[in-house]
Design a protein around this motif. Structure first.
Motif, short mmCIF file in Angstrom:
data_model
loop_
_atom_site.label_atom_id
_atom_site.label_comp_id
_atom_site.label_asym_id
_atom_site.label_seq_id
_atom_site.Cartn_x
_atom_site.Cartn_y
_atom_site.Cartn_z
N VAL A 90 39.88 66.08 74.28
CA VAL A 90 40.66 65.05 73.57
C VAL A 90 39.73 64.16 72.77
CG1 VAL A 90 42.07 62.97 73.91
CG2 VAL A 90 42.63 65.07 75.16
N GLN A 91 38.63 63.71 73.38
CA GLN A 91 37.67 62.85 72.68
C GLN A 91 37.04 63.58 71.49
OE1 GLN A 91 38.32 59.93 73.27
NE2 GLN A 91 36.78 59.03 74.57
N PHE A 92 36.74 64.85 71.68
CA PHE A 92 36.15 65.64 70.59
C PHE A 92 37.14 65.77 69.43
CE2 PHE A 92 34.99 69.58 68.41
CZ PHE A 92 33.64 69.35 68.18
N ALA A 93 38.41 66.03 69.76
CA ALA A 93 39.44 66.16 68.71
C ALA A 93 39.62 64.84 67.96
CB ALA A 93 40.77 66.61 69.33
N ILE A 94 39.59 63.73 68.68
CA ILE A 94 39.71 62.42 68.04
C ILE A 94 38.50 62.18 67.13
CG2 ILE A 94 39.62 59.92 68.47
CD1 ILE A 94 41.30 60.51 71.05
N GLY A 95 37.31 62.48 67.63
CA GLY A 95 36.10 62.32 66.81
C GLY A 95 36.13 63.19 65.57
N LYS A 96 36.58 64.43 65.74
CA LYS A 96 36.67 65.36 64.61
C LYS A 96 37.67 64.85 63.57
CE LYS A 96 37.13 70.31 63.82
NZ LYS A 96 37.41 71.61 64.44
N ARG A 97 38.79 64.35 64.04
CA ARG A 97 39.80 63.80 63.12
C ARG A 97 39.23 62.59 62.37
NH1 ARG A 97 44.33 60.80 65.84
NH2 ARG A 97 42.83 59.15 65.48
N ASN A 98 38.50 61.73 63.10
CA ASN A 98 37.92 60.54 62.45
C ASN A 98 36.88 60.93 61.40
OD1 ASN A 98 39.51 58.85 63.98
ND2 ASN A 98 37.93 58.41 65.49
N VAL A 99 36.08 61.95 61.69
CA VAL A 99 35.08 62.42 60.71
C VAL A 99 35.78 63.00 59.48
CG1 VAL A 99 33.31 64.17 60.30
CG2 VAL A 99 33.21 62.77 62.37
N LYS A 100 36.82 63.76 59.71
CA LYS A 100 37.58 64.35 58.60
C LYS A 100 38.18 63.25 57.73
CE LYS A 100 39.81 68.40 59.02
NZ LYS A 100 40.83 69.36 59.49
N LYS A 101 38.73 62.21 58.36
CA LYS A 101 39.31 61.09 57.63
C LYS A 101 38.23 60.34 56.86
CE LYS A 101 42.08 56.96 58.45
NZ LYS A 101 42.67 56.09 59.48
N LEU A 102 37.09 60.11 57.48
CA LEU A 102 35.98 59.43 56.82
C LEU A 102 35.50 60.23 55.60
CD1 LEU A 102 33.89 57.63 59.39
CD2 LEU A 102 33.14 57.65 57.05
N ASN A 103 35.36 61.54 55.78
CA ASN A 103 34.93 62.39 54.67
C ASN A 103 35.94 62.38 53.52
OD1 ASN A 103 32.47 63.15 55.75
ND2 ASN A 103 33.30 64.97 56.75
N ALA A 104 37.21 62.37 53.86
CA ALA A 104 38.25 62.31 52.82
C ALA A 104 38.16 60.98 52.07
CB ALA A 104 39.63 62.48 53.45
#
Length: 156
Positions: A131-145
């Motif tokens: 769950v933490q990894f998925a949240i981190g991945k989503r946050n990185v994707k949002k930051l990159n966007a």
């Protein structure tokens, strides 16, 4: 970093006691048939009375909270990869959790009890990690966007 570990450890002690207390309430609601079960009956028997058992459990919950909180600094060592961070963190919290579970009688005192409890611990650890990894991945994707959008705005 040392200051951060110490500060987190200090804050983790009361948090560990609080989480332990909430867990006893949940366990009581599920299995104690309308009564409050402060700790495992076998711990009460070994400690001589309920007060001693509750004190021992509270201290161990506090130490567990201290250890988990202090160990969270492992995730901030940026020059370590995620695999190394995960492995070291898992080792540290396992070394904290298993003796605590044994002393407080959260696990059956047998090899089967140990492996059952450790298996459940691993399962919960993996689920929380995912769950933490998925949240981190989503946050990185949002930051990159956001960065991509800002870069395009600057280029115009």
């Amino acid at each position: 970093m040392k200051k951060k570990i110490i500060w987190r450890g200090i804050l983790g002690f009361p948090l560990g006691i609080t989480i332990g207390y909430v867990i006893t309430i949940i366990i009581s609601l599920i299995w104690a048939d309308g009564y409050y079960m402060s700790c495992h009956p076998e711990l009460i028997s070994v400690m001589g009375n309920e007060m001693n058992a509750v004190l021992v459990q509270a201290v161990f919950c506090g130490l567990l909270g201290t250890g988990f909180a202090a160990a969270s600094a492992i995730w901030e060592v940026e020059h370590w990869g995620i695999a190394k961070q995960t492995g070291i963190y898992f080792f540290v919290v396992s070394v904290l959790m298993m003796p605590t579970a044994y002393v407080t009688y959260w696990m059956e005192h047998s090899w089967m009890g140990f492996f059952s409890y450790y298996g459940i611990f691993i399962l919960i650890f993996v689920m929380i990690w995912m769950v933490q990894f998925a949240i981190g991945k989503r946050n990185v994707k949002k930051l990159n966007a956001d960065l991509y959008r800002r870069k395009n705005q600057i280029m115009r």
